[in-house]
Design an enzyme around this catalytic site. Structure first.
Site, PDB file in Angstrom:
ATOM      1  N   CYS A 109       4.120  15.253   9.747  1.00 34.32           N
ATOM      2  CA  CYS A 109       5.545  15.497   9.527  1.00 34.32           C
ATOM      3  C   CYS A 109       6.008  14.613   8.407  1.00 34.32           C
ATOM      4  O   CYS A 109       5.838  13.387   8.455  1.00 34.32           O
ATOM      5  CB  CYS A 109       6.318  15.200  10.798  1.00 34.32           C
ATOM      6  SG  CYS A 109       8.089  15.342  10.612  1.00 34.32           S
ATOM      7  N   VAL A 110       6.565  15.205   7.356  1.00 33.50           N
ATOM      8  CA  VAL A 110       6.977  14.378   6.196  1.00 33.50           C
ATOM      9  C   VAL A 110       8.476  14.124   6.179  1.00 33.50           C
ATOM     10  O   VAL A 110       9.231  14.793   6.862  1.00 33.50           O
ATOM     11  CB  VAL A 110       6.556  15.037   4.869  1.00 33.50           C
ATOM     12  CG1 VAL A 110       5.083  14.808   4.632  1.00 33.50           C
ATOM     13  CG2 VAL A 110       6.869  16.519   4.861  1.00 33.50           C
TER      14      VAL A 110
END
Lengths: 110, 130, 100
Positions: A109-110
């Site tokens: 997850c960025v």
């Protein structure tokens, strides 16, 4: 930055995720949500509890896509869609809901 | 302008195989491989995992790491199905050499002979070794 | 397919694993500590010669020299390549499997 709730101090990482999964309690989730200006209702809790169960079983925080699908399977299509989840957690279900659930940031997850 | 819940199409789908040949806790390879698989799953490619040699130990049932102070990541292999990673191949010879059978594994897999595994590798577009 | 092997066969089973999965017509390039497998007179010479019956073996020259090995100590039929040759091999084959 440590988080203080009910006179106790909890360690978090620089993005506010709880350092120790076992420190988690409901008051802590409420306090994290309040800090973001969110009051948790039963729909939020449904997702938070789902995430905790998912983590318990698989030892990871799910990617949004996977969470959405899994919620759909368990709670029905009305809730198993991104729109519903983003409305509940506008900063992103993975980022926001996982944080309140005391989970680490989802992998990838960025 | 697209909303975050609108998914983009997968484009050209390629065959990716992750080849796992190391036991889980002695080196970082197994965990790294698993993390890469989970991250890359977002790209909706045709993904398979191969467990060869000591890699078969990654999915051995009954792992309990409490005593060594490391995270037990073996339950995560069971999450792969939810990530649409459903092709898990295990080499028969590697199992047999280690005195293991399919019943010793914590996820459903397809057992393949070394010969079949070699052909599967040959069919891929990209092979990532760990 | 091009396979690369970068570990000494005495330390790891990388070479054995590679040769067990490299189909006929494929190429195997020995690099880094993998170059020790290219030498004459090792316990693995037999395996390497067997592999060469239907696969092509290469070894990376700079890695040989770095380890005090010379081309004339290499098993007959293994082709010594430089970095340019390495690049050409990767271009020539549809994919590379890097055995670790």
């Amino acid at each position: 930055m440590p988080l203080e709730v009910n006179g106790k101090t909890y360690e978090t990482d620089e993005e506010g995720y709880l350092a120790n999964l076992n420190d988690w309690n409901e008051d802590l989730a409420k306090a994290m949500a309040e800090a973001d200006g969110t009051t948790l209702d039963e729909n939020h809790w449904e997702v938070i509890n789902f995430l905790r169960e998912y983590y318990e079983e698989y030892q990871i925080a799910p990617a949004v896509r996977v969470l959405t699908k899994a919620i759909g399977k368990k709670l029905g299509p009305d809730k198993g869609n991104s729109k519903y989840l983003y409305e509940l957690f506008p900063y992103g279900p993975a980022k926001q809901a996982c944080k309140y659930a005391g989970l680490p940031k989802p992998t990838g997850c960025v | 302008m697209s909303e975050p819940w609108e998914e983009e199409g997968p484009g050209e789908v390629k065959k990716f195989m992750y080849v796992n040949r190391k036991a889980p806790y002695g080196t970082i390879y197994a965990l790294e491989s698993l993390e890469v698989v989970l991250i890359a799953a977002a790209f909706e490619q045709d993904v398979s995992l191969a467990f060869v040699d000591d890699g078969v130990y990654q999915i051995k049932k009954g792992q309990d790491t409490q005593g060594i102070g490391m995270k037990n990541f073996s339950p995560t292999y069971r999450a792969l199905e939810g990530y649409d990673v459903e092709k898990l191949y295990v080499e028969a010879e590697s199992l047999a050499e280690r005195g293991l059978t399919e019943d010793d594994l914590l996820v459903p897999v397809e057992v393949k002979s070394r010969e079949e595994m070699a052909r599967l590798m040959d069919e891929q577009d990209v092979i990532l070794s760990f | 397919m091009l396979h690369t092997v970068n570990k000494s066969p005495f330390e790891r089973n990388t070479l054995t694993a590679c040769l067990g999965h490299a189909l006929p017509e494929s190429a195997v390039l020995l690099i880094e500590d993998g170059v020790y497998a290219a030498m004459n007179g090792t316990a693995f010479e037999k395996d390497v010669r067997k592999a060469m019956e239907d696969r092509t073996l290469y070894v990376l020259g700079p890695d040989l020299l770095a380890r005090g090995l010379t081309a004339d100590q290499v098993i007959d039929g293994i082709q010594v390549v430089d970095y340019e040759g390495f690049v050409e091999l990767t271009e020539k084959h549809d994919k590379v499997q890097a055995w670790l």
